[in-house]
Design a protein around this motif. Structure first.
Motif, mmCIF file in Angstrom:
data_model
loop_
_atom_site.group_PDB
_atom_site.id
_atom_site.type_symbol
_atom_site.label_atom_id
_atom_site.label_comp_id
_atom_site.label_asym_id
_atom_site.label_seq_id
_atom_site.Cartn_x
_atom_site.Cartn_y
_atom_site.Cartn_z
ATOM 1 N N UNK A 568 0.830 -1.200 0.000
ATOM 2 C CA UNK A 568 0.000 0.000 0.000
ATOM 3 C C UNK A 568 0.865 1.251 0.000
ATOM 4 N N UNK A 569 0.398 2.250 -0.720
ATOM 5 C CA UNK A 569 1.064 3.547 -0.705
ATOM 6 C C UNK A 569 0.392 4.418 0.340
ATOM 7 N N UNK A 570 1.144 4.885 1.322
ATOM 8 C CA UNK A 570 0.505 5.703 2.359
ATOM 9 C C UNK A 570 0.049 7.046 1.820
ATOM 10 N N UNK A 571 -0.945 7.617 2.510
ATOM 11 C CA UNK A 571 -1.372 8.958 2.149
ATOM 12 C C UNK A 571 -0.259 9.950 2.460
ATOM 13 N N UNK A 572 -0.365 11.113 1.884
ATOM 14 C CA UNK A 572 0.655 12.143 2.080
ATOM 15 C C UNK A 572 0.869 12.420 3.566
ATOM 16 N N UNK A 573 2.127 12.481 3.971
ATOM 17 C CA UNK A 573 2.531 12.845 5.326
ATOM 18 C C UNK A 573 2.141 11.817 6.380
ATOM 19 N N UNK A 574 1.778 10.611 5.973
ATOM 20 C CA UNK A 574 1.505 9.535 6.936
ATOM 21 C C UNK A 574 2.416 8.366 6.595
ATOM 22 N N UNK A 575 3.417 8.162 7.402
ATOM 23 C CA UNK A 575 4.457 7.185 7.056
ATOM 24 C C UNK A 575 4.476 5.969 7.969
ATOM 25 N N UNK A 576 3.658 5.960 9.019
ATOM 26 C CA UNK A 576 3.691 4.855 9.971
ATOM 27 C C UNK A 576 2.459 3.966 9.787
ATOM 28 N N UNK A 577 2.691 2.676 9.615
ATOM 29 C CA UNK A 577 1.595 1.716 9.442
ATOM 30 C C UNK A 577 1.162 1.226 10.818
ATOM 31 N N UNK A 578 0.007 1.673 11.258
ATOM 32 C CA UNK A 578 -0.449 1.426 12.624
ATOM 33 C C UNK A 578 -1.144 0.075 12.735
ATOM 34 N N UNK A 579 -0.684 -0.714 13.683
ATOM 35 C CA UNK A 579 -1.305 -1.984 14.033
ATOM 36 C C UNK A 579 -2.120 -1.769 15.307
ATOM 37 N N UNK A 580 -3.332 -2.323 15.370
ATOM 38 C CA UNK A 580 -4.143 -2.205 16.574
ATOM 39 C C UNK A 580 -4.498 -3.582 17.100
ATOM 40 N N UNK A 619 11.728 12.565 17.978
ATOM 41 C CA UNK A 619 11.931 13.361 19.180
ATOM 42 C C UNK A 619 11.024 12.956 20.321
ATOM 43 N N UNK A 620 10.672 11.667 20.376
ATOM 44 C CA UNK A 620 9.791 11.156 21.424
ATOM 45 C C UNK A 620 10.620 10.409 22.459
ATOM 46 N N UNK A 621 10.391 10.738 23.714
ATOM 47 C CA UNK A 621 11.061 10.026 24.788
ATOM 48 C C UNK A 621 10.048 9.159 25.547
ATOM 49 N N UNK A 622 10.551 8.098 26.211
ATOM 50 C CA UNK A 622 9.630 7.223 26.937
ATOM 51 C C UNK A 622 8.751 7.988 27.921
ATOM 52 N N UNK A 623 7.480 7.610 27.968
ATOM 53 C CA UNK A 623 6.466 8.151 28.887
ATOM 54 C C UNK A 623 5.965 9.530 28.493
ATOM 55 N N UNK A 624 6.492 10.097 27.410
ATOM 56 C CA UNK A 624 5.887 11.326 26.909
ATOM 57 C C UNK A 624 4.619 10.977 26.127
ATOM 58 N N UNK A 625 3.969 11.985 25.596
ATOM 59 C CA UNK A 625 2.732 11.786 24.855
ATOM 60 C C UNK A 625 2.960 12.022 23.373
ATOM 61 N N UNK A 626 2.233 11.294 22.556
ATOM 62 C CA UNK A 626 2.353 11.428 21.106
ATOM 63 C C UNK A 626 0.965 11.623 20.506
ATOM 64 N N UNK A 627 0.926 12.362 19.413
ATOM 65 C CA UNK A 627 -0.286 12.545 18.626
ATOM 66 C C UNK A 627 -0.187 11.647 17.403
ATOM 67 N N UNK A 628 -1.217 10.830 17.205
ATOM 68 C CA UNK A 628 -1.346 10.023 15.990
ATOM 69 C C UNK A 628 -2.478 10.634 15.183
ATOM 70 N N UNK A 629 -2.228 10.962 13.927
ATOM 71 C CA UNK A 629 -3.283 11.612 13.154
ATOM 72 C C UNK A 629 -3.172 11.255 11.682
ATOM 73 N N UNK A 630 -4.325 11.357 11.022
ATOM 74 C CA UNK A 630 -4.411 11.175 9.582
ATOM 75 C C UNK A 630 -5.664 11.882 9.084
ATOM 76 N N UNK A 687 -2.415 4.119 7.929
ATOM 77 C CA UNK A 687 -1.219 4.954 7.983
ATOM 78 C C UNK A 687 -1.505 6.231 8.758
ATOM 79 N N UNK A 688 -0.567 6.574 9.634
ATOM 80 C CA UNK A 688 -0.721 7.759 10.477
ATOM 81 C C UNK A 688 0.582 8.546 10.494
ATOM 82 N N UNK A 689 0.451 9.824 10.756
ATOM 83 C CA UNK A 689 1.604 10.643 11.126
ATOM 84 C C UNK A 689 1.703 10.641 12.643
ATOM 85 N N UNK A 690 2.909 10.713 13.158
ATOM 86 C CA UNK A 690 3.118 10.741 14.607
ATOM 87 C C UNK A 690 4.005 11.936 14.942
#
Length: 874
Positions: A568-580, A619-630, A687-690
């Motif tokens: 699959x080709x990810x959408x623009x600016x979404x490079x991470x393939x998210x598994x749930x 630039x993510x460190x353990x226990x910080x928070x991240x935004x996942x978006x698409x 696919x999501x951006x993080x």
């Protein structure tokens, strides 16, 4: 003297037997049923904690119309009038039911009967569409009907067990323990885990194939070709019982196995073991099913078993394990939009005629209805005018959940029957009907290996709640269908359903429980676990297909030509393939497991697992928070940096909703892509951006009462003494003590605090008299303290609360590792030191940790190895 009831667990499709002992004080003690063939007394952490989930706190106790309470007669009249108006004005296809694998079979049966045989539409689908529809479609393509050929005993009899798309240790822990025990007793048994992630199941694996996500077909196509080259094809079986071999092999031969990313050595080992091991079982679950080509994955697996003749015999065959307690029962009664009851087909005129004649119904559907994805699209498009949702929460579980919420909100008339009116779906309903839950309901469920078990009630219905089958029948009567729904008990429904199965079997389908067609109420009450088929003459073999006998027109199995799809080709600016997926101690959206305090101590908030190199890049460190978006939405989650996941392939659990976290609903970023054959959502490859979520400060709160933090991020979980919250915000308050009083809505509480000079860090405790109401801890970094210690001080004097850690005379157990026995990480590490423990078994002897469901054993082993390695280095 306690009263003991033998019943069945309401969680996964393993279908464990449970002994529920109702105590004189109203509490319930839970133990495994040693006589049940699914678990023989074992229970997982979730099942063990069932007794902690049966309170009526937060339950809907009376019907509601809009926001006002109503009497049952009024509410049922409104429901019937709403559906009748839609049918009269727009036709039967303007209404729909969306039901659940948590319903009992009897509930499912009457819902299916009402909508398909009396209202006259097949617009009934189920949340089982989200977990096992691809298996149903794969079985039907291969076998002619939805038949599970294997049994749990095959896991123990096999010499090779391949687990693909299945984290059995966390999602079906009792089956995992049966497998682990078999392997321990017979070390020559081999276990292969096929999974992009290194999961807890890998703890017993002899080989972990960490293939690239979505390349399962390439792996099993390669296996099929190699079986052919090595001469392992059972030509006698194929010649006599299989069609489509040449086409399937031709399609497989065009597969480039290199797309899997697996080494030549690992591929060779896998093929060699499979080729030389006759007793081979392949277990598969959501990791296979939840894909836009999930049905093809299922058939790629089945192809290998058909070609080698390894099916229907002891210790061999494909085995689907389902995610819900009655997903199988729903399949049996036609709970899906493309099926009739008892494995009969909507497309077959003789099947339709049989069902209509048996039901003496005014109509019968002639074409399949809307599958879940299309159903909610039709709701959004205004084609569905009346929607009834039973025992599920699609507003957070469907992909692109925000759009589903908007669709439900726009529907002319929405009914929800559930235990709670606080779910996201119930909050959008015009009428909410209180339904009974586990411990109150009575009926049957069917587990993953076709075993029918009784779920028995041992508690009175909460408030005015009613059983789902009663609610459905009451509405049916108001629609003018009194004669078809004059059931007095679940036993009546089961008896009718069993009788229909005997007639269906005469048309050549697999499902037959006509041995129960004359069952008495007393025999129904005493029904012991029974694997179908169970025909009237009781001569059925519990296994299918060893000698052929498939349910296709030719009576041959079909091998299906399947090909690995393009990347699959990810959408623009979404490079991470998210598994749930799922975690160990929670189930679905935590409406039940979230009520048990000890089940919240392993992982207490939504998180995303991300590879260390990805975290460094972002630039993510353990226990910080991240935004996942698409394009579809966004979620905010705690960062867990781990090499258990591959680069570019993060993992996030499905369990959090808008009720338990501010933006923890992962379905908001799951794309609405569906398998074209099964209609199952693809929940494994969105696919999501993080990016980092950058608050001004982080916080941790313990509170004796439930609160509503007004912060940019929050996540809550229950503790044994109250509640705890992880929070973060993008503005600094002017006064921390005033802020804390606002958080706890306690303006007159006595505050004690420690606040640094630049106001960036604070620790504040609030007391009412001599009892601790709560405490707030803040920092510019994720807060570090003993959360279990802080929570344990609620409603006490709270000595040491500002320190955030136990004193020398107050042992701190640390974060829970073993939820079955509530054993914390510090307790384990201290025992390893003090008692010189060197094996997981010794930890179990000393602390009981890992001796029940065993799903924490991989973590115990990791703690032990880390501790021993550090000791050796000193």
């Amino acid at each position: 003297m306690s009263t003991v009831t033998c019943t069945t667990c309401p969680y996964c499709g393993t279908g464990c037997g449970v002994r529920a002992a109702l105590q004189t004080d109203g509490s319930v003690e839970i133990s495994g049923d040693p006589d049940h063939p699914a678990n023989f007394g074992r229970l997982c952490s979730k099942g063990s904690a069932l007794g902690e989930t049966v309170s009526t706190e937060g339950r809907l106790l009376a019907p509601k119309i809009g926001q006002r309470p109503a009497a049952w007669d009024e509410a049922l009249d409104v429901v019937a009038e709403g559906f009748q108006h839609a049918i009269d004005t727009y036709g039967p296809d303007s209404v729909a039911f969306y039901v659940s694998g948590q319903l009992l079979t009897e509930d499912y049966y009457v819902a299916n009967k009402l909508i398909k045989g009396y209202i006259g539409t097949a617009n009934i689908d189920t949340n089982s569409r989200l977990c096992m529809a691809s298996t149903v479609a794969g079985h039907k393509r291969a076998f002619g009907t939805d038949t599970v050929p294997g049994t749990y005993e095959d896991l123990e009899a096999a010499d090779l067990v391949v687990l693909t798309g299945s984290n059995l240790a966390w999602c079906h822990p009792v089956l995992y323990q049966r497998l682990a025990a078999a392997k321990a007793a017979r070390p020559s048994m081999k276990v292969v885990v096929v999974d992009p992630r290194r999961t807890a199941t890998c703890d017993i694996a002899d080989l972990h194939l960490a293939l690239r996500p979505g390349t399962d077909i390439a792996l099993f196509n390669h296996l099929l070709c190699q079986l052919h080259e090595l001469g392992v094809i059972d030509s006698t079986y194929v010649s006599a019982h299989v069609a489509g071999f040449d086409a399937a092999l031709d399609a497989a031969s065009g597969t480039d196995v290199q797309v899997t990313g697996l080494s030549h050595k690992d591929l060779s080992t896998f093929v060699s073991w499979w080729a030389t091991t006759e007793k081979t079982v392949t277990v598969f679950s959501q990791g296979v099913n939840q894909s836009d080509h999930g049905t093809d994955k299922v058939n790629a697996i089945i192809n290998c078993h058909l070609a080698s003749g390894r099916i229907g015999k002891e210790g061999m065959g494909p085995l689907s394990v389902t995610g819900q307690p009655n997903a199988m029962g729903g399949r049996e009664v036609g709970g899906l939009a493309n099926m009739l009851a008892n494995h009969l087909e909507i497309a077959e005129p003789s099947h339709r005629a049989l069902v209509q004649d048996f039901w003496a119904s005014p109509t019968i559907v002639t074409s399949q209805g809307l599958k879940a994805g299309d159903l909610f699209k039709a709701v959004k498009g205004g084609k569905i005018k009346a929607l009834w949702v039973m025992c599920t929460n699609p507003a957070v579980s469907m992909p692109n959940a925000s759009e589903v919420r908007a669709a439900i909100a726009s529907c002319d008339f929405v009914v929800v029957s559930d235990m709670f009116d606080t779910t996201e779906t119930a909050q959008l309903a015009d009428v909410v009907l209180p339904a009974t839950g586990w411990g109150e309901k009575t009926g049957t469920v069917t587990n993953s290996d076709r075993t029918i078990s009784r779920q028995r009630g041992f508690l009175p219905p909460a408030g005015q709640s009613r059983h789902d089958w009663q609610i459905i029948c009451d509405v049916a009567k108001r629609l003018g269908f009194e004669d078809g729904f004059a059931f007095d008990s679940p036993a009546d429904i089961f008896k009718e359903y069993a009788e229909l199965s005997g007639k269906a079997a005469q048309l050549g389908v697999d499902f037959d429980i006509s041995g129960f067609a004359q069952i008495s109420p007393d025999d129904y009450d005493a029904l012991s676990p029974t694997r179908w088929p169970y025909p009237a003459e009781n001569t059925a073999n519990a296994r299918f297909f060893a000698e052929g006998g498939f349910f296709t027109p030719s009576r041959r199995a079909n091998m299906i030509a399947v090909r690995q799809p393009d990347h699959k080709t990810p959408e623009a600016n979404t490079t991470f393939r998210l598994n749930t997926g799922r975690i160990r101690d929670q189930w679905h959206t935590t409406t039940r497991t979230g009520r048990a305090a000890r089940l919240n101590q392993h992982y207490g908030e939504p998180f995303v697992e991300i590879h260390p190199e990805d975290a460094l890049q972002l630039g993510l460190r353990p226990a910080e928070l991240a935004v996942l978006e698409n394009h579809y939405g966004r979620a905010v989650m705690r960062v867990l940096v781990t090499d258990r996941v591959a680069r570019g392939a993060p993992f996030a659990p499905i369990h959090w909703t808008m009720q338990t976290a501010s933006e923890g609903c992962v379905s908001d970023v799951v794309h609405p892509v569906f398998d074209p054959v099964s209609g199952q959502p693809d929940s494994k490859s969105s696919y999501v951006a993080i990016r980092p979520f950058l608050p001004k400060w982080y916080g941790f709160v313990v509170s004796a009462q439930e609160i509503a933090p007004k912060t940019a991020y929050w996540a809550k979980s229950r503790t044994s003494h109250g509640w705890q919250y992880e929070i973060a915000h993008d503005e600094m308050p002017d006064c921390w003590e005033s802020f804390a009083r606002g958080v706890f809505e306690a303006p007159d509480a006595l505050a004690s605090s420690v606040i640094d000079t630049n106001q960036s860090k604070a620790r504040i405790a609030l007391h009412q008299g001599d009892k601790l109401l709560g405490a707030l801890y803040t920092d510019t970094r994720p807060v570090s303290l003993s959360r279990s210690f802080a929570a344990s001080l609620l409603n006490s004097r709270g000595e040491g609360i500002l320190a955030g850690r136990a004193g020398a005379n107050q042992p701190d157990p640390g974060a829970t590792v073993c939820a079955c026995f509530n054993v914390g990480v510090n307790t384990i590490l201290n025992a390893i030191d003090a008692q010189s423990l060197v094996t997981v078994e010794e930890i179990g002897t000393a602390l009981a940790a890992g001796t029940n469901c065993g799903s924490c054993k991989p973590e115990l082993a990791a703690l032990l190895n880390t501790k021993l390695a550090r000791t050796a280095a000193e």
